[in-house]
Write a protein that holds these residues in place. Structure first.
Motif, PDB file in Angstrom:
ATOM      1  N   HIS A  34      75.595  60.266  14.577  1.00 26.05           N
ATOM      2  CA  HIS A  34      74.487  61.220  14.703  1.00 26.05           C
ATOM      3  C   HIS A  34      74.632  62.360  13.697  1.00 26.05           C
ATOM      4  O   HIS A  34      73.654  62.759  13.039  1.00 26.05           O
ATOM      5  N   GLU A  38      71.954  63.204  10.750  1.00 27.36           N
ATOM      6  CA  GLU A  38      71.299  64.513  10.708  1.00 27.36           C
ATOM      7  C   GLU A  38      71.552  65.228   9.385  1.00 27.36           C
ATOM      8  O   GLU A  38      70.653  65.888   8.838  1.00 27.36           O
ATOM      9  N   THR A  79      71.943  71.068  16.757  1.00 26.64           N
ATOM     10  CA  THR A  79      71.587  69.842  17.456  1.00 26.64           C
ATOM     11  C   THR A  79      72.622  69.558  18.552  1.00 26.64           C
ATOM     12  O   THR A  79      73.690  70.183  18.600  1.00 26.64           O
ATOM     13  N   GLN A  82      75.884  68.518  16.925  1.00 20.76           N
ATOM     14  CA  GLN A  82      76.606  69.652  16.360  1.00 20.76           C
ATOM     15  C   GLN A  82      77.280  70.474  17.451  1.00 20.76           C
ATOM     16  O   GLN A  82      78.416  70.936  17.288  1.00 20.76           O
TER      17      GLN A  82
END
Length: 206
Positions: A34, A38, A79, A82
């Protein structure tokens, strides 16, 4: 069966014994995926800016020695992936303060993308402004990276010796910011990471 996550105790032992650590599998593979997706999307959307602009009072410090593009990790734009990384770093901060008495406080960090041919010349991360940068943390997001791709982090152990680290996805590199000069060697494909520092407002770490 997925690999076990890197042991914080092992990282602490490395930092205590030699001042630096390389730990594979710092986050689960799906979270790493992910983060990589991103970061690539942020680059494609032109959200990243040239890294040689610096930040705040450090704005001119890196001019001319780096060719990466960065996006600072800041609320409210974080996010879920993160936040997952930052939560794991918080566990590392608490472990370091307990085991090594580093007095780490806030973390600052950014996404970083190096396009093919880019580099970051030899430098040190320690600044005497806005608190001390004490512990550097670099988390890599690059799947299937090998020696031929270049882009190694060259960590200088002393005036004559260095250690090259491949920027493999899921690997966390940590080192004492005031002790180790380092550079990023030129690469042949896009190289992604999350780079940051734990800071302290007290005396610099020994």
């Amino acid at each position: 069966m997925p690999p076990s996550l890197a042991s914080l105790d092992s990282i602490m032992n490395d930092l205590s014994c030699r001042g630096w650590s390389v730990a594979a599998h710092f986050l689960p593979q799906d979270i790493v995926g992910h983060l990589a997706g991103e970061t690539l999307q942020a680059m494609q959307d032109n959200k990243l800016q040239p890294g040689n602009g610096g930040q705040g009072a450090e704005r001119s410090a890196d001019t001319g020695i780096r060719e990466d593009f960065i996006l600072w990790l800041e609320e409210p734009a974080l996010t879920a992936a993160q936040r997952c990384y930052l939560e794991r770093l918080e566990q590392l901060r608490l472990a370091a303060n307990s085991a090594l008495h580093l007095d780490l406080s806030e973390f600052e960090g950014h996404l970083a993308v190096y396009p093919p041919g880019a580099f970051y010349h030899k430098h040190i991360d320690h600044f005497h402004i806005h608190g001390q940068r004490v512990l550097t943390c670099i988390f890599y997001l690059n799947a299937d990276w090998d020696e031929a791709d270049g882009g190694q982090l060259r960590l200088y152990l002393d005036d004559e010796r260095y250690f090259d680290i491949l920027p493999q996805a899921g690997t966390l590199v940590t080192f004492l910011s005031d002790r180790f000069w380092h550079e990023v060697l030129p690469m042949k494909r896009d190289r992604m990471s999350i780079t940051g520092w734990f800071k302290s407002h007290g005396p610099a770490a020994a």
